[in-house]
Design a protein around this motif. Structure first.
Motif, PDB file in Angstrom:
ATOM      1  N   GLY A   1      32.364  35.349  33.241  1.00  0.00           N
ATOM      2  CA  GLY A   1      32.192  34.187  34.099  1.00  0.00           C
ATOM      3  C   GLY A   1      31.615  33.024  33.324  1.00  0.00           C
ATOM      4  O   GLY A   1      31.329  33.127  32.128  1.00  0.00           O
TER       5      GLY A   1
ATOM      6  N   PRO B   1      34.821  33.715  37.692  1.00  0.00           N
ATOM      7  CA  PRO B   1      34.011  32.859  38.569  1.00  0.00           C
ATOM      8  C   PRO B   1      33.189  31.832  37.783  1.00  0.00           C
ATOM      9  O   PRO B   1      32.920  32.009  36.593  1.00  0.00           O
ATOM     10  CB  PRO B   1      33.086  33.858  39.269  1.00  0.00           C
ATOM     11  CG  PRO B   1      32.926  34.951  38.264  1.00  0.00           C
ATOM     12  CD  PRO B   1      34.239  35.069  37.557  1.00  0.00           C
TER      13      PRO B   1
ATOM     14  N   LEU C   1      29.499  30.076  38.084  1.00  0.00           N
ATOM     15  CA  LEU C   1      28.198  30.135  38.742  1.00  0.00           C
ATOM     16  C   LEU C   1      27.469  28.819  38.458  1.00  0.00           C
ATOM     17  O   LEU C   1      27.140  28.518  37.309  1.00  0.00           O
ATOM     18  CB  LEU C   1      27.396  31.325  38.218  1.00  0.00           C
ATOM     19  CG  LEU C   1      26.178  31.781  39.027  1.00  0.00           C
ATOM     20  CD1 LEU C   1      25.769  33.197  38.608  1.00  0.00           C
ATOM     21  CD2 LEU C   1      24.995  30.852  38.887  1.00  0.00           C
TER      22      LEU C   1
ATOM     23  N   ARG D   1      36.268  30.116  43.757  1.00  0.00           N
ATOM     24  CA  ARG D   1      35.801  30.578  42.448  1.00  0.00           C
ATOM     25  C   ARG D   1      34.343  30.202  42.192  1.00  0.00           C
ATOM     26  O   ARG D   1      33.741  30.682  41.230  1.00  0.00           O
ATOM     27  CB  ARG D   1      36.673  29.983  41.334  1.00  0.00           C
ATOM     28  CG  ARG D   1      38.119  30.426  41.360  1.00  0.00           C
ATOM     29  CD  ARG D   1      38.876  29.835  40.183  1.00  0.00           C
ATOM     30  NE  ARG D   1      38.337  30.274  38.907  1.00  0.00           N
ATOM     31  CZ  ARG D   1      38.772  29.833  37.721  1.00  0.00           C
ATOM     32  NH1 ARG D   1      39.716  28.908  37.664  1.00  0.00           N
ATOM     33  NH2 ARG D   1      38.254  30.294  36.596  1.00  0.00           N
TER      34      ARG D   1
ATOM     35  N   ILE E   1      30.336  29.985  42.737  1.00  0.00           N
ATOM     36  CA  ILE E   1      29.178  30.711  43.257  1.00  0.00           C
ATOM     37  C   ILE E   1      27.981  29.793  43.073  1.00  0.00           C
ATOM     38  O   ILE E   1      27.695  29.347  41.959  1.00  0.00           O
ATOM     39  CB  ILE E   1      28.960  32.025  42.506  1.00  0.00           C
ATOM     40  CG1 ILE E   1      30.209  32.895  42.605  1.00  0.00           C
ATOM     41  CG2 ILE E   1      27.745  32.763  43.044  1.00  0.00           C
ATOM     42  CD1 ILE E   1      30.225  34.033  41.626  1.00  0.00           C
TER      43      ILE E   1
ATOM     44  N   ALA F   1      24.619  37.160  39.008  1.00  0.00           N
ATOM     45  CA  ALA F   1      25.700  37.709  38.190  1.00  0.00           C
ATOM     46  C   ALA F   1      25.757  39.225  38.297  1.00  0.00           C
ATOM     47  O   ALA F   1      26.831  39.821  38.376  1.00  0.00           O
ATOM     48  CB  ALA F   1      25.519  37.289  36.729  1.00  0.00           C
TER      49      ALA F   1
ATOM     50  N   LEU G   1      27.585  40.533  41.325  1.00  0.00           N
ATOM     51  CA  LEU G   1      29.034  40.365  41.408  1.00  0.00           C
ATOM     52  C   LEU G   1      29.791  41.601  40.966  1.00  0.00           C
ATOM     53  O   LEU G   1      31.008  41.700  41.190  1.00  0.00           O
ATOM     54  CB  LEU G   1      29.474  39.167  40.541  1.00  0.00           C
ATOM     55  CG  LEU G   1      28.954  37.796  40.977  1.00  0.00           C
ATOM     56  CD1 LEU G   1      29.387  36.731  39.993  1.00  0.00           C
ATOM     57  CD2 LEU G   1      29.471  37.462  42.374  1.00  0.00           C
TER      58      LEU G   1
ATOM     59  N   ALA H   1      30.521  42.434  37.929  1.00  0.00           N
ATOM     60  CA  ALA H   1      31.407  42.173  36.793  1.00  0.00           C
ATOM     61  C   ALA H   1      31.124  43.151  35.666  1.00  0.00           C
ATOM     62  O   ALA H   1      30.034  43.734  35.570  1.00  0.00           O
ATOM     63  CB  ALA H   1      31.226  40.739  36.306  1.00  0.00           C
TER      64      ALA H   1
ATOM     65  N   TRP I   1      28.974  36.349  29.688  1.00  0.00           N
ATOM     66  CA  TRP I   1      29.093  35.102  30.434  1.00  0.00           C
ATOM     67  C   TRP I   1      28.935  33.937  29.471  1.00  0.00           C
ATOM     68  O   TRP I   1      28.211  34.019  28.484  1.00  0.00           O
ATOM     69  CB  TRP I   1      27.998  35.019  31.502  1.00  0.00           C
ATOM     70  CG  TRP I   1      28.245  35.881  32.707  1.00  0.00           C
ATOM     71  CD1 TRP I   1      28.136  37.240  32.778  1.00  0.00           C
ATOM     72  CD2 TRP I   1      28.621  35.433  34.018  1.00  0.00           C
ATOM     73  NE1 TRP I   1      28.429  37.677  34.046  1.00  0.00           N
ATOM     74  CE2 TRP I   1      28.726  36.590  34.838  1.00  0.00           C
ATOM     75  CE3 TRP I   1      28.873  34.191  34.581  1.00  0.00           C
ATOM     76  CZ2 TRP I   1      29.081  36.532  36.176  1.00  0.00           C
ATOM     77  CZ3 TRP I   1      29.218  34.117  35.924  1.00  0.00           C
ATOM     78  CH2 TRP I   1      29.325  35.274  36.708  1.00  0.00           C
TER      79      TRP I   1
END
Length: 268
Positions: A80, A122, A124, A159, A161, A180, A183, A185, A191
């Protein structure tokens, strides 16, 4: 407490204010029996204001921060993208009813480019309402205003957050890490962290201290090449550069002394 104290202390420590207060105090003392001390303070204050207004000091201090951490080489697809607040003006946005973008708006352009390069990940957006005085709590958070800008330039709202409660870099790191993790992920994919280049050393060190390993993606460069050592034509530009740079250097020191960064001058 740390947030409020840092705001109050910085009001007096910023070079422009410090030299102005010193000049005013010196002038006042020069009218008393402490005239010699007053004249010395007045001279130092005025010379200091002249130096930060026109000399390349502000650019040199900024370049030292910006050159510290280059953009990371990205291999594979990141988990992300994190964008830190500092790109929008909350009060003006609220007053005008539309997003007002600061010089740090290049952070949002970098986010838009990366969002297009990696369409499935995504974004953030981390930034709350950092108002110190009462009465401004109802103003939209930085994250909400950034989201409005990004959706306006083509980023799908689903997309995004929004982390809407952090007020400084330490809170950015702690709250972004929690969101994070929620999520689900893959922990194998890193990230990307986007912030202004001058702020990246403190941001990266703070995220590491919070246990959140990220890849730096600095944006919003203000210096470069021989231009770094040129004098300022407008005094307001020199003062702004110096104030911003000194604030960041003092921020690095304060964060290190309070355990909020993993090093005094973090590097990649």
């Amino acid at each position: 407490m740390f947030f409020a104290l840092s705001k109050i202390v910085w009001f007096f420590l910023q070079p422009s204010a410090a030299f102005l207060f010193l000049s005013a105090g010196g002038f006042a003392l020069s009218l008393t029996r402490f005239r010699r001390l007053g004249r010395a303070c007045l001279a130092i204050g005025l010379c200091g204001l002249f130096v930060i207004s026109f000399s390349p000091l502000g650019r040199v201090l900024t370049a030292g921060l910006e050159d510290r951490i280059p953009r990371a080489e990205i291999t594979g697809t990141p988990a992300g993208i994190i964008v830190l607040g500092g790109a929008v003006h909350m009060e003006v946005s609220a007053a005008r009813g539309e997003p007002a973008i600061l010089s740090g708006g290049e952070r949002l352009l970098a986010a838009r480019q990366l969002a297009e390069r990696y369409p499935g990940i995504p974004l953030l957006l981390s930034g709350g309402n950092n108002a110190l005085l009462p009465g401004d709590e109802a103003i939209a958070s930085e994250a909400e205003i950034m989201a409005e800008v990004l959706t306006g330039i083509g980023v799908a709202p689903e997309r995004l957050i929004l982390e809407k409660h952090s007020r400084n870099t330490h809170e950015n790191a702690v709250k972004a890490k929690a969101m994070a993790a929620g999520l689900g992920a893959s922990e194998a994919a890193p990230w990307l962290l986007i912030t202004s280049a001058y702020h990246m050393p403190r941001a990266l060190g703070t995220f590491r201290a919070a246990g959140f390993e990220v890849l730096p993606y600095p944006a919003d460069y203000q210096t470069g090449g021989e231009h770094t050592f040129s004098f300022f034509y407008f005094s307001s530009d020199g003062i702004a550069f110096t104030d911003f740079a000194v604030k960041e250097w003092l921020g690095l020191t304060a964060y290190y002394l309070t355990g909020k960064t993993d090093a005094l001058f973090p590097a990649s």
